[in-house]
Write an enzyme that holds these catalytic residues in place. Structure first.
Site, PDB file in Angstrom:
ATOM      1  CG  HIS A 199     121.152 -18.093  57.259  1.00  9.50           C
ATOM      2  ND1 HIS A 199     120.423 -18.457  58.365  1.00  9.50           N
ATOM      3  CD2 HIS A 199     122.456 -18.224  57.606  1.00  9.50           C
ATOM      4  CE1 HIS A 199     121.256 -18.786  59.358  1.00  9.50           C
ATOM      5  NE2 HIS A 199     122.484 -18.659  58.910  1.00  9.50           N
ATOM      6  CG  ASP A 241     125.708 -19.616  62.870  1.00  7.67           C
ATOM      7  OD1 ASP A 241     125.881 -18.429  63.192  1.00  7.67           O
ATOM      8  OD2 ASP A 241     125.376 -19.972  61.730  1.00  7.67           O
ATOM      9  CD  GLN A 287     126.232 -17.464  57.439  1.00  7.42           C
ATOM     10  OE1 GLN A 287     125.446 -16.546  57.614  1.00  7.42           O
ATOM     11  NE2 GLN A 287     126.386 -18.442  58.314  1.00  7.42           N
ATOM     12  CG  HIS A 344     126.186  24.952  85.886  1.00  6.20           C
ATOM     13  ND1 HIS A 344     124.886  25.262  85.605  1.00  6.20           N
ATOM     14  CD2 HIS A 344     126.400  23.701  85.398  1.00  6.20           C
ATOM     15  CE1 HIS A 344     124.318  24.256  84.964  1.00  6.20           C
ATOM     16  NE2 HIS A 344     125.211  23.292  84.828  1.00  6.20           N
ATOM     17  CD  GLU A 385     125.689 -12.080  60.204  1.00  2.22           C
ATOM     18  OE1 GLU A 385     124.966 -12.425  61.144  1.00  2.22           O
ATOM     19  OE2 GLU A 385     125.413 -12.337  59.010  1.00  2.22           O
ATOM     20  CG  HIS A 386     129.176 -14.843  59.965  1.00  5.01           C
ATOM     21  ND1 HIS A 386     127.932 -14.653  59.383  1.00  5.01           N
ATOM     22  CD2 HIS A 386     128.946 -15.190  61.251  1.00  5.01           C
ATOM     23  CE1 HIS A 386     126.986 -14.874  60.289  1.00  5.01           C
ATOM     24  NE2 HIS A 386     127.567 -15.198  61.434  1.00  5.01           N
TER      25      HIS A 386
END
Length: 894
Positions: A719, A819, A716, A878, A785-786
């Site tokens: 990235h 991934d 990661q 109504h 996230e992970h």
């Protein structure tokens, strides 16, 4: 603080109270004419509505005064921040006054005392106070006069709210010298209000004076910068008409009501109306259209524009029509050249010494600075609003010069060492703004004192909970204001110019200057999908696994429930017809993202799939993305990236199909564009989720393989420098942690993207914990996230997960398989959004529709309850819709 309140203060004639909880989901204040044209805004702020309060200030600063009741805000810093962001005044409680007095930069003129309900305290507060006062929920507005008279001529301003305030009650308060606070929903621009409505025109004109025998009001018309366009006259009729129509309307002494521009075409868009300090001169702020305000077709009745106003008009004209190849055209299109000229002129201004030279060089710098502003769609009005916002700030920056400039000019900055929170040296300045560029070899980011790549390490048993929470913060991203300021002109540009603007941005940012069309339509040429057999096989395997997992998520049949005899409620799914899938380019080729978005869209049955991805410099896409687009049945590929691609799909262009939902990750500009277009009702588009830089949290115990742990962290970290990786160890001593750190360094040094890795490692941490419960609590707090579980009983620990995008269980499940090829989706919530968002799944591409089906008996069973609730809510139609049917059943004996 200043010892006394000024005796004379220019205040709005009234304040309109709004509900903060409906902002900014409702129309922005600046677009609500009943609120924008006159008066000020009032709102009650609590801790839970601070974000909305700041959003309103951003929308109105420099144009509409905003007043906040902050008596329910417990933190003094939040009150200071609201004043710093541009709040005109804050209404504070007795207990808040003392603390705010200690803030030397806050003048008493910006504080309004909201006395307690205790009668003696209220009387004391009213006796000789130097603060403005807020009297709330006054039953009888006519009683206010006596209080104001008792306070004397030098009294501070008084703001009054009253229950069930009528127009006459509001006018009475204003006539007595108070500022009435009225309900915004009661305001109307119509000349003939209903019983509970309040006319803006009447409230505005309450204290108006005229020194003319005919009662006409002298009126100064200005532009948004305050430049006088001309002097005219107004009366009650013309003011009401101007407010109603949103145009400049005045009183002509020859013709009566005069709607400016009806015959000449030089009309005016109304921006705002306000009186001067003596209430005998009305100022109308307008945006002039056509040739100008004057009948001689000049900008003003005092002649043509001058100075910066004239320069702005000239530059705006040249931007629209500069001859191809001219110097001006080049300035607007070549940002590097323009930036160079700005720096050149700034340097020359610094070198100038005489009055004449300084004036000349300053003029040159202003020319090029305004050229840059005009190129970005920024006006002098925008710039001056920013200056107005800065003028009311109460925080004071140190004012140090930035590094290279300080060094060049020999400036010594007073940089103090960062303060710590007293727990083992954890710095309050731990959270740094993440840079998006790789680290140079001379940069020490991510390195320890020995020059090795290492994450910072903290033992949770030796740190406070607050300190650990501090180090778990993500690296801050660029200022939201800065990002939005860059993205908004792009939105306007692509909306206005379509394909032309889209191509220009692609030429500029991707350097794909040979590209002549922004869209590649299906069927895609085989020549664009030339791949090795190994790559095709890898994509095909991944495609099939992703398809299987997402196909299993499809609703097999509609949900049906009989809630009562004769009442069937059902829910069924339908695909979103048109979806836009954003596939980033940037530092890596990402066909996996095209798979993760395209396959679920195909499985869900979306009729039109549009993929957007930035091309290479040669104008072509990577063949892997074209191949995936072909496999998922994409209708087209937009050859663009960034905010401009998002905008093109949101609104559509000549070539780009407008979509109903936009999904996919991206940088801060992509995320900002997604959020902006999703909040624009004219776009009518939704998004999957906010997104940020990639991140992973690994939990490891004594059974974990240090090499596996390090490889997952690095997968990661590579990235980008704005990514973050977290390691939480369970029961490992220093030696055990060191083994992982050694692997991290050795593996990182062998990576081709090591300079990106170091940037990420610089704001990544290792937390040493004693128990699984503690480790899981910290993970759920972070909401990664992970989440990777490299521990003895990983499946049991998975049951303890409450916040995570996707979980990878055990030693043999690296995040990489998620991934690419396992089948789960890798488009996941980041930056803590896993607390409230799911990752992309088949459900992201469908919407659920509910259905009700009643028999006659079903209506009989539930009709009484429906009619009673409609009666409670006073919605007679109504109630009647049910009653009519039941009467028909009774009449026909069914």
């Amino acid at each position: 603080m200043a010892p006394s309140h000024p005796k004379v203060e220019h205040l709005p004639p009234y304040l309109a109270a709004i509900d903060l909880t409906r902002y900014p989901s409702s129309t922005p204040i600046s677009q609500q004419k009943e609120l924008a044209y006159a008066g000020g805004i009032f709102a009650t702020v609590s801790s839970s509505s601070l974000d909305q309060a700041f959003a309103i200030l951003k929308d109105t600063v420099g144009s509409i005064p905003v007043y906040f009741d902050v008596s329910q805000v417990p933190e003094q810093q939040d009150v200071v921040d609201l004043l710093d962001a541009g709040a005109a005044k804050v209404f504070v409680s007795d207990s808040q006054i003392e603390g705010l007095q200690a803030v030397s930069t806050i003048g008493t003129s910006r504080l309004v005392l909201r006395p307690s309900a205790n009668a003696s305290k209220t009387a004391s507060a009213l006796d000789g106070t130097s603060y403005a006062l807020y009297l709330q929920n006054v039953v009888d507005p006519t009683t206010i006069g006596a209080i104001l008279q008792q306070m004397g001529k030098g009294r501070p301003p008084v703001f009054v709210s009253s229950t069930n305030l009528s127009e006459e009650g509001a006018l009475e308060l204003a006539r007595q010298g108070a500022v009435p606070i009225v309900q915004a929903h009661q305001l109307t621009l119509n000349a003939r209000p209903t019983d509970d409505e309040l006319r803006v025109a009447s409230l505005l004109l309450t204290r108006a004076k005229s020194d003319r025998s005919d009662g006409l009001i002298t009126t100064l018309v200005t532009d948004e910068r305050g430049i006088a366009l001309g002097v005219v006259y107004s009366d009650e009729e013309s003011v009401a008409e101007s407010l109603r129509s949103g145009r400049g309307a005045y009183h002509s002494r020859k013709r009566g009501l005069w709607r400016k521009g009806d015959t000449s075409g030089d009309w005016q868009e109304l921006v705002r109306m306000e009186f001067d300090c003596d209430d005998d001169c009305l100022r109308v702020v307008a945006r002039q259209q056509g040739h100008g305000f004057c009948h001689l077709q000049t900008a003003t009745c005092f002649g043509k524009n001058k100075g910066l106003s004239k320069l702005q008009k000239t530059l705006q004209s040249r931007k629209r029509s500069a001859p191809e190849g001219s110097y001006t055209a080049r300035l607007f299109r070549d940002s590097k050249m323009l930036n160079a000229k700005i720096m050149e002129e700034a340097a020359e201004l610094c070198e100038a010494t005489s009055k004449e030279d300084i004036a000349a060089e300053a003029a040159d710098l202003l020319y090029f600075a305004l050229t840059k502003a005009t190129a970005a769609g920024v006006t002098l009005e925008d710039i001056e609003r920013n200056l107005d916002a800065k003028s009311v700030k109460v925080k004071r920056r140190k004012g140090d010069a930035k590094g290279p400039y300080a060094e060049e000019f020999g400036v010594t900055n007073g940089n103090a060492a960062p303060t710590t929170n007293g727990t083992n040296g954890v710095s309050k300045e731990t959270v740094q703004e993440a840079e998006s560029k790789p680290k140079s070899k001379d940069d020490s980011a991510g390195l320890n004192a020995s020059g090795r790549i290492q994450m910072r390490r903290f033992d949770t048993s030796k740190e406070s909970a607050e300190a650990i929470e501090e180090v778990l913060k993500r690296p801050s991203q660029r200022s939201t204001d800065r990002i939005m300021g860059i993205v908004q002109p792009i939105i306007k540009d692509v909306q206005a110019c379509g394909d032309k603007a889209l191509l220009e941005y692609t030429h500029k940012f991707e350097k794909a200057t040979s590209l002549t069309s922004p869209v590649l339509k299906a069927p895609f040429p085989q020549s664009l999908m030339q791949l090795s057999p190994e790559t095709i096989s890898a994509i095909d395997i991944s495609y099939e696994n992703i398809r299987k997992f997402h196909a299993a998520q499809v609703d097999s049949k509609p949900l049906e429930v009989e809630t009562m005899p004769g009442i069937i409620c059902s829910r069924f799914a339908r695909p979103i017809e048109r979806v836009g899938l954003y596939v980033p380019g940037g530092t890596a080729v990402l066909p996996s993202t095209a798979l993760m978005l395209g396959v679920p869209a195909m499985v869900a049955g979306c009729k039109k799939i549009v993929i957007a991805s930035p091309p290479r410099a040669d104008g072509k896409l990577t063949p892997e993305i074209v191949y995936v687009a072909h496999k998922v049945g994409a209708e087209s590929i937009v050859l663009a990236g960034g905010a401009q691609a998002v905008v093109a799909m949101a609104y559509g262009t000549e070539s780009v199909t407008k979509v109903d939902k936009i999904l996919g990750p991206g940088n801060q500009f992509v995320t900002a564009a997604k959020m902006l277009v999703s909040n624009d009702t004219t776009a009518n588009v939704s998004i999957d989720m906010p997104a940020g830089p990639s991140e992973v949290l690994v939990i490891a115990d004594g059974t974990a393989n240090p090499a596996f742990v390090a490889s997952d962290l690095l997968s990661q970290a590579e990235h980008g420098t704005d990514s973050q990786v977290i390691l939480i160890t369970i029961g490992l001593d220093n030696k055990g942690v060191q083994a992982i750190e050694d692997e991290l360094h050795n593996q990182a040094m062998a990576l081709p993207r090591v300079d990106l890795v170091r940037g990420a490692i610089s704001h990544s941490v290792t937390l040493m914990t004693a128990t699984l419960d503690e480790a899981m609590a910290l993970s759920n707090l972070y909401a990664p996230e992970h989440l990777i579980l490299q521990i003895a009983d990983a499946l049991r620990a998975r049951e303890m997960v409450t916040n995570a995008g996707s979980v990878f269980v055990g030693d043999w499940t690296p995040e990489s398989v998620g991934d690419y090829s396992a089948g789960v989706n890798h488009s996941l919530p980041t930056y803590g959004y896993a607390r409230q968002y799911s990752g992309v799944n088949t459900g992201s591409f469908v919407k659920h529709i509910t259905s009700s089906h009643l028999t006659a008996q079903g209506l009989r069973n539930v009709g009484g309850a429906v009619m009673q609730l409609a009666k409670v809510e006073e919605l007679e139609a109504h109630r009647r819709a049910v009653e009519i049917r039941l009467e028909w059943l009774d009449k026909n004996k069914q």
